[in-house]
Write an enzyme that holds these catalytic residues in place. Structure first.
Site, mmCIF file in Angstrom:
data_model
loop_
_atom_site.group_PDB
_atom_site.id
_atom_site.type_symbol
_atom_site.label_atom_id
_atom_site.label_comp_id
_atom_site.label_asym_id
_atom_site.label_seq_id
_atom_site.Cartn_x
_atom_site.Cartn_y
_atom_site.Cartn_z
ATOM 1 N N HIS A 264 0.828 -1.202 0.000
ATOM 2 C CA HIS A 264 0.000 0.000 0.000
ATOM 3 C C HIS A 264 0.871 1.265 0.000
ATOM 4 O O HIS A 264 0.722 2.134 -0.869
ATOM 5 C CB HIS A 264 -0.907 -0.028 1.237
ATOM 6 C CG HIS A 264 -1.800 1.163 1.363
ATOM 7 N ND1 HIS A 264 -3.103 1.172 0.913
ATOM 8 C CD2 HIS A 264 -1.571 2.397 1.868
ATOM 9 C CE1 HIS A 264 -3.647 2.358 1.141
ATOM 10 N NE2 HIS A 264 -2.740 3.120 1.733
ATOM 11 N N GLU A 265 1.778 1.339 0.963
ATOM 12 C CA GLU A 265 2.630 2.533 1.047
ATOM 13 C C GLU A 265 3.537 2.643 -0.173
ATOM 14 O O GLU A 265 3.866 3.742 -0.610
ATOM 15 C CB GLU A 265 3.451 2.522 2.340
ATOM 16 C CG GLU A 265 2.634 2.484 3.633
ATOM 17 C CD GLU A 265 1.545 3.562 3.729
ATOM 18 O OE1 GLU A 265 1.696 4.630 3.106
ATOM 19 O OE2 GLU A 265 0.529 3.327 4.421
ATOM 20 N N HIS A 268 1.720 4.508 -2.795
ATOM 21 C CA HIS A 268 1.849 5.960 -2.574
ATOM 22 C C HIS A 268 3.229 6.451 -3.004
ATOM 23 O O HIS A 268 3.379 7.477 -3.650
ATOM 24 C CB HIS A 268 1.668 6.282 -1.087
ATOM 25 C CG HIS A 268 0.250 6.233 -0.605
ATOM 26 N ND1 HIS A 268 -0.755 6.989 -1.177
ATOM 27 C CD2 HIS A 268 -0.341 5.555 0.413
ATOM 28 C CE1 HIS A 268 -1.903 6.769 -0.525
ATOM 29 N NE2 HIS A 268 -1.679 5.893 0.430
ATOM 30 N N GLU A 295 -4.583 7.736 -3.162
ATOM 31 C CA GLU A 295 -5.058 6.461 -2.641
ATOM 32 C C GLU A 295 -5.359 5.476 -3.766
ATOM 33 O O GLU A 295 -5.263 4.255 -3.574
ATOM 34 C CB GLU A 295 -6.304 6.699 -1.779
ATOM 35 C CG GLU A 295 -6.697 5.544 -0.897
ATOM 36 C CD GLU A 295 -5.722 5.283 0.246
ATOM 37 O OE1 GLU A 295 -4.820 6.118 0.496
ATOM 38 O OE2 GLU A 295 -5.853 4.225 0.895
#
Lengths: 499, 499
Positions: A264-265, A268, A295
């Site tokens: 997830h990170e 980003h 996101e």
């Protein structure tokens, strides 16, 4: 050729980038390394940086420069370099001008202290310890809302900090399209007899870290220009050109938390590393469009890519080198990664129920801001909704209304961007598949570059040249729709829980 | 009661402390965590912070406030709160006023880039890669020297940044008293047949870290208000109230490097944690007196305490729990810790030869600044002196003139403060023993608090209330002398290498 006015404006933007990126380091360090006794002073530092940056951006000369440049012919096209920069700067300048410096400073200071109180309160699961800080924070955010001004809903005003140009009513509309179908999906899962085998640990933390780094690097994260550290609440900070930092948290008996957290990170981070920060120093063209678009990148890599069979065709053998997974076949592993089950904690929720977590926070935030919901009633209101949407009874506030840092950090209007991100991600991904062909065949061979390049070309490199709506239209040929996400989620439910 | 002028001045000092402590974090992070690609931007940030702080301190209103306050009766006693603050601020203000902002900014930027070049050059042991950066740095430091102005030696001007009020000629005089006796000691060691058993490894790095933390905490470091991390060049940064950070570096086959490194940095850190930063926010009363006094604290804990028999009476059993030391008796361990042997690397040198490392750097620095020594001749000049003083032939520049970060960081005038620190430490320690009685009996029981409290009371709490000379006279009843250090070092030589 750049005019003198433009040079002055751009020099100021660079100065602002220096200050803001320094603030980003102060925040990153606060969450990763700061000794407990250093908190009070850190609040002073962050308040000072916020106040300085705000003062420097809202000075009258910046307004004069903007006005002068807006009248030049170069600025006429809002998608040209200058035009796009001016459009965003004007929007932000007019908003920022409305905030008194003392309020900005007070907010920054309160955010540090409230986050600190939150960390303690969460540890002790003691709502009472956090309540006065939330009270104070909401009071300040209401002042912010009143300063910005609004027509329909005070929440509109706050939303603009994270999702520029978006409206509460629009979000409500899209979210309404999600609610019923997702509740149906949850029912379908619950009526199915299929359940995945549990991933039993232990998964040694150093191995989790090593595997997470391998995965992050494989999908494109450049460790020469970034880091992965540990913090209570995972985040990614693209603090400067060549310096993008993400964090995660590890638990020895959970494999998927940290792993999908890192993916997830990394999503980003790939966006941040794909922005042209060296070329457009401090300009909107070097910034991310909105949190929702941000996101969409994290969710795409975490879920649409990271939970796919093709991804695990490549990574399962590597995972088996790191962890003892002998008791599980690859199919078992896939099912475990894609388990759908209502749970307390948003950041650990599956793709389907995640959106219900957001829907309830969105409802509560909007009522907290208008005053319909009292701070002291938050735990009760929270627990009621968890029962209504997820069918669970909250055992303690650290598993309930104390789980997220957002409110402590003054981030009201932030939560809906997560589900917006899910919506955007599914819609973008459909477009990518259409253009790139068999992504699954590529992933199975460990080839993630084609997708990353597509994202770089179509999204990252543009910075804020387009608004979120313009970008979605441009990339997918359609406005934002609920259909792609619902189709994707229904597919998952059918695949793992269907007859 | 504080006058309005005083309030304004103190508010400005607080603002400066906020900015400077932010600069300290930028530097700490640069040396501990910054991704390689983030270096260029970090240089921008540090340059900006330096320029801001310099501008804020040297503004005319600060000068007016100082002048006004100097005429008040409160200021008459230079050891009163206000009087002591004003004495130091006046001295620093007049110096800082002499530096043009552009030079300050250029220096800060160059320091980051030069340190970065140094890290690479050291890794490759390639003097040529570093030479242009040293050339540039020295050019800038000469400009600084000329701006400050000087009577006898340009080096006097630079020295004042680290050892206020000290003179090149005085240092030369004291150092002259050390040279011959220390060279004699080295001869005595070399003519003795006694040699310690080697500490064979491996010493796992996680164990070294754990043991270092136990030792740091035992002598008084407060980990609630500080950290221990890893960097290429160990340092301690007392960045703010409640936030003192030290670093070290580990090698798996060396036990003493990191261990004495940690004790050394802990000595610095105890001074920082003993300053009254909360009470005298940003004021000279919350600052360390000078680098020499700072070094007296680090050297005392590293050497006079850390290499003593009584210290190891307490710590040897703990060390044995961490490391495989079965082949050594406690006496073997003591001798290994106190081995005296000429070597290349200053930070790993024993207590005796260490001072010879400093003497040669002092000679070279003073000649580099006057231009008597050319940058391109540094390796040759370095290697000659190593042969003359230490009897060694340098094998490569990374073991020679590329070993220290100081010149890359623009720190000219810094090196002599190390030997000043050794001198101060021995003299302070004599005074402490006289007042506290049997320190060895306390250490053997793990009681380090009495010594720490003595240092807190006599040195730390005063900040810059006294100059270095005043403090030494006040604490020991005598001016700085070479005798205590020589007596201590001769004692060590006799104990381990005597007949």
């Amino acid at each position: 050729m750049k005019s003198e006015t433009q040079s002055k404006l751009y020099a100021r933007l660079k100065e602002l980038a220096v200050i803001r990126s320094t603030g980003a380091l102060l925040s990153w360090d606060e969450q990763t390394h700061l000794p407990p006794a250093g908190t009070a002073w850190r609040a002073e530092q962050l308040a000072y940086v916020s106040k300085s940056a705000h003062g420097m951006f809202t000075s009258d000369e910046v307004g004069d420069w903007l006005t002068a440049l807006e009248q030049t012919s170069d600025a006429a096209d809002v998608h040209s370099d200058l035009g796009a920069n001016l459009r965003t700067l004007r929007h932000e300048y007019d908003r920022a001008k409305k905030l008194p410096p003392a309020l900005v400073e007070e907010l920054a200071r309160t955010e540090v202290l409230a986050q600190n109180a939150w960390v303690d309160a969460r540890k002790k699961s003691s709502w009472k310890d956090f309540e006065p800080w939330l009270e104070k924070t909401i009071g300040l955010k209401k002042q912010v809302g009143n300063c910005y001004g609004f027509k329909d809903h005070m929440y509109d005003a706050l939303l603009g900090d994270y999702e520029p140009h978006e409206k509460t009513s629009t979000i409500k509309g899209v979210f309404e399209q999600l609610r019923q179908p997702i509740v149906e999906m949850v029912k379908k899962v619950q009526s199915s007899k299929k359940r995945p085998k549990k991933l039993t640990g232990p998964f040694p933390i150093d191995k989790q870290e090593a595997f997470g780094k391998i995965a992050a690097e494989a999908i494109g994260f450049d460790f020469n220009a970034g880091r992965l550290d540990v913090s209570v609440h995972p985040f990614c900070s693209g603090m400067a050109a060549g310096d993008t930092r993400m964090t995660t948290r590890y638990r020895e008996h959970e494999l998927t938390d940290a792993l999908f957290g890192v993916l997830h990170e990394t999503g980003h981070a790939l966006y941040e590393q794909g922005l042209q920060k060296d070329k457009y120093v401090g300009q909107p063209l070097a910034d991310a469009i909105s949190l929702g678009i941000h996101e969409s990148q994290s969710r795409m890599w975490e879920n649409l890519v990271g939970r796919s069979r093709s991804f695990w065709k490549h990574f399962a053998p590597i995972a088996r080198q790191h962890f003892n997974l002998q008791a599980l076949t690859d199919d078992d592993l896939m099912f475990a990664m894609n388990e759908i089950e209502p749970s307390y904690i948003r950041v650990e929720a599956d793709e389907v129920t995640y959106n219900l977590h957001i829907l309830m926070r969105f409802e509560m935030e909007t009522s907290l801001i208008t005053g319909e919901l009292d701070v002291k009633n938050v735990p009760e209101a929270w627990n009621e909704r968890v029962t209504k949407y997820l069918g669970l009874k909250v055992d303690k506030d650290s598993n309930g209304c104390l789980q997220d840092v957002h409110w402590a950090a003054g981030l009201f209007g932030y939560f809906p961007t997560y589900t917006l991100g899910n919506l955007y991600s599914a819609q973008f991904y459909e477009a990518a598949r259409k253009e790139l062909g068999d992504l699954d065949a590529m992933f199975a061979k460990g080839e993630f570059k084609p997708l990353l390049n597509w994202l770089r070309t179509n999204i990252h490199q543009h910075g804020r040249r387009y608004t979120a709506r313009e970008l979605v239209q441009r990339v997918t040929g359609r406005p934002l729709e609920a259909a792609p996400l619902l189709k994707y989620l229904n597919g998952k439910v059918d695949e793992f829980y269907g007859d």
